[in-house]
Design a protein around this motif. Structure first.
Motif, PDB file in Angstrom:
ATOM      1  N   HIS A   1       0.842  -1.202   0.000  1.00 50.18           N
ATOM      2  CA  HIS A   1       0.000   0.000   0.000  1.00 50.18           C
ATOM      3  C   HIS A   1       0.874   1.247   0.000  1.00 50.18           C
ATOM      4  O   HIS A   1       1.953   1.285   0.591  1.00 50.18           O
ATOM      5  CB  HIS A   1      -0.920   0.045   1.213  1.00 50.18           C
ATOM      6  CG  HIS A   1      -1.865   1.217   1.179  1.00 50.18           C
ATOM      7  ND1 HIS A   1      -2.896   1.285   0.279  1.00 50.18           N
ATOM      8  CD2 HIS A   1      -1.902   2.386   1.893  1.00 50.18           C
ATOM      9  CE1 HIS A   1      -3.554   2.428   0.447  1.00 50.18           C
ATOM     10  NE2 HIS A   1      -2.961   3.113   1.410  1.00 50.18           N
ATOM     11  N   ALA A   2       0.369   2.279  -0.694  1.00 52.09           N
ATOM     12  CA  ALA A   2       1.030   3.584  -0.713  1.00 52.09           C
ATOM     13  C   ALA A   2      -0.010   4.667  -0.466  1.00 52.09           C
ATOM     14  O   ALA A   2      -1.192   4.502  -0.774  1.00 52.09           O
ATOM     15  CB  ALA A   2       1.714   3.816  -2.058  1.00 52.09           C
ATOM     16  N   ARG A   3       0.456   5.774   0.089  1.00 56.92           N
ATOM     17  CA  ARG A   3      -0.410   6.934   0.319  1.00 56.92           C
ATOM     18  C   ARG A   3       0.228   8.147  -0.323  1.00 56.92           C
ATOM     19  O   ARG A   3       1.391   8.471  -0.052  1.00 56.92           O
ATOM     20  CB  ARG A   3      -0.619   7.171   1.809  1.00 56.92           C
ATOM     21  CG  ARG A   3      -1.294   8.494   2.153  1.00 56.92           C
ATOM     22  CD  ARG A   3      -1.799   8.514   3.573  1.00 56.92           C
ATOM     23  NE  ARG A   3      -2.946   7.615   3.705  1.00 56.92           N
ATOM     24  CZ  ARG A   3      -3.577   7.376   4.862  1.00 56.92           C
ATOM     25  NH1 ARG A   3      -3.145   7.936   5.972  1.00 56.92           N
ATOM     26  NH2 ARG A   3      -4.613   6.564   4.882  1.00 56.92           N
ATOM     27  N   SER A   4      -0.519   8.835  -1.186  1.00 60.52           N
ATOM     28  CA  SER A   4      -0.036  10.016  -1.898  1.00 60.52           C
ATOM     29  C   SER A   4      -0.714  11.251  -1.326  1.00 60.52           C
ATOM     30  O   SER A   4      -1.943  11.353  -1.339  1.00 60.52           O
ATOM     31  CB  SER A   4      -0.353   9.884  -3.392  1.00 60.52           C
ATOM     32  OG  SER A   4      -0.013  11.062  -4.084  1.00 60.52           O
ATOM     33  N   THR A   5       0.090  12.200  -0.823  1.00 57.80           N
ATOM     34  CA  THR A   5      -0.485  13.389  -0.201  1.00 57.80           C
ATOM     35  C   THR A   5       0.181  14.662  -0.695  1.00 57.80           C
ATOM     36  O   THR A   5       1.369  14.685  -1.013  1.00 57.80           O
ATOM     37  CB  THR A   5      -0.331  13.351   1.340  1.00 57.80           C
ATOM     38  OG1 THR A   5       1.057  13.431   1.682  1.00 57.80           O
ATOM     39  CG2 THR A   5      -0.920  12.077   1.907  1.00 57.80           C
ATOM     40  N   GLY A   6      -0.604  15.723  -0.761  1.00 51.72           N
ATOM     41  CA  GLY A   6      -0.087  17.055  -1.074  1.00 51.72           C
ATOM     42  C   GLY A   6      -1.029  18.101  -0.503  1.00 51.72           C
ATOM     43  O   GLY A   6      -2.255  17.959  -0.598  1.00 51.72           O
TER      44      GLY A   6
END
Length: 376
Positions: free
Chosen positions: A148-153
């Protein structure tokens, strides 16, 4: 070695930034600039001592002394200029996102293959020290099986034009075709796709928002019809997943950085926010039944790599990588393919939000369109 001669298409904020980057790279000559605003093009040429100015990029592409062109136009104009340049026998460096739609981007990639030319997309996060450290750990198996990966900005209130900076072109589908996801999210999603090893996208769900107050006059002037924040969830073939949250504007005090989870360890990437200072890169694992949370001196890592690898400078930035690839010093990273898959995910979130349901990757690709053939 003969200098790499480059022509710039578009001398707005991004075009000038690219010129400044090239000016610091040995072996590069900006031979020409082009912009429909000929006055601005001439002003830029004078400022940077560039000999040739054009208002029609097709005239510039007719030159046989240009190795490559750099496309710095609005999203929906990327495909037309890039395809024309490739057909004219030029290698192409294009600003992110790859294009306004997945179909546009796919056409660009296919044309580059057909013409036997390099297509490079500006994805600056791939060259950051934390990305290099993360990839080293992943390639060495220190995370085990990635799942799993989490992409945030995050920006607190950083919508282009309506919050006081930047062009109104960023806020209109007519030019950009999207908001926060295509402006900021591209960097974070692409970074994680690269680290995950480019898994195949299976299904996408998402939701778009434009809910926060705006200055009424600025709203009217901007024609703001894109998302200020976007959320998504992606299922990849093989069981890997990714959740996405990207905000130009949100009533919070910041997000934690993007992350990747694996069976043997996890990585937290620095958070990029206009509220808090940059957080640190960290690696998390269990050794001898003890849980470890580790940080790394990224500057020391980078210094050592530069001492040991004579071509390490080719991975210091997107522009340096491009020039090194044009010089034949290194192979070009698959930035066009990464950017295309990033566009598939972004467009999948748009489609899912519009249809109010999860969508398949094949469905997104089938419903995508060429911007030149459809009014936005």
């Amino acid at each position: 070695m003969e200098p790499v001669r480059i022509g710039i298409i578009g001398v707005g904020l991004i075009g000038k930034h690219h010129i400044q980057q090239y000016s610091a790279i040995e072996g590069v000559e900006i031979a020409a600039v082009c912009d429909i605003n000929e006055q601005e093009a001439r002003k830029t040429a004078e400022q940077y001592q560039i000999s040739s100015v054009y208002s029609d990029y097709r005239q510039m592409l007719a030159r046989d002394d240009l190795t490559a062109v750099d496309v710095c136009l609005h999203n929906n104009l990327h495909a037309e200029a890039t395809i024309a340049a490739l057909q004219a026998g030029k290698h192409v460096y294009c600003e992110k996102p790859i294009a306004g739609t997945y179909r546009d981007g796919l056409t660009m990639v296919e044309m580059a293959q057909e013409c036997g030319k390099m297509l490079h997309i500006q994805l600056g996060t791939l060259y950051r020290n934390e990305t290099k450290a993360a990839k080293t750990l992943i390639d060495a198996g220190k995370l085990g099986k990635l799942y799993h990966a989490r992409s945030t900005g995050f920006r607190r209130r950083g919508r282009p034009f309506v919050d006081g900076y930047g062009s109104r072109m960023f806020t209109r589908k007519e030019f950009a075709n999207g908001g926060a996801l295509l402006d900021m999210g591209v960097y974070h999603i692409a970074q994680l796709l690269y680290l995950l090893g480019m898994p195949e996208v299976a299904r996408i769900s998402g939701k778009l928002y434009q809910e926060m107050d705006m200055d009424p006059k600025r709203r009217e002037e901007s024609g703001f019809d894109v998302e200020e924040s976007g959320m998504g969830f992606v299922r990849f073939a093989g069981g890997v997943s990714m959740d996405i949250i990207e905000a130009w504007s949100l009533h919070l005090d910041g997000f934690e950085g993007s992350s990747i989870s694996g069976s043997q360890g996890g990585i937290r990437l620095p958070a990029y926010s206009d509220i808090h200072p940059k957080s640190a890169f960290s690696y998390h694992t269990t050794i001898c039944d003890m849980d470890f949370d580790s940080t790394l001196d990224l500057n020391a890592m980078s210094e050592r790599r530069h001492r040991l690898n004579p071509d390490e400078d080719a991975y210091d930035s997107s522009s340096k990588h491009w020039v090194a690839a044009l010089q034949g010093r290194v192979g070009l990273l698959p930035t066009a393919e990464i950017a295309l898959k990033t566009m598939l995910i972004s467009e999948g979130i748009y489609l899912s939000s519009r249809l109010d349901r999860e969508v398949a990757a094949d469905e997104v690709a089938e419903l995508s369109y060429l911007t030149a053939e459809k009014e936005i």
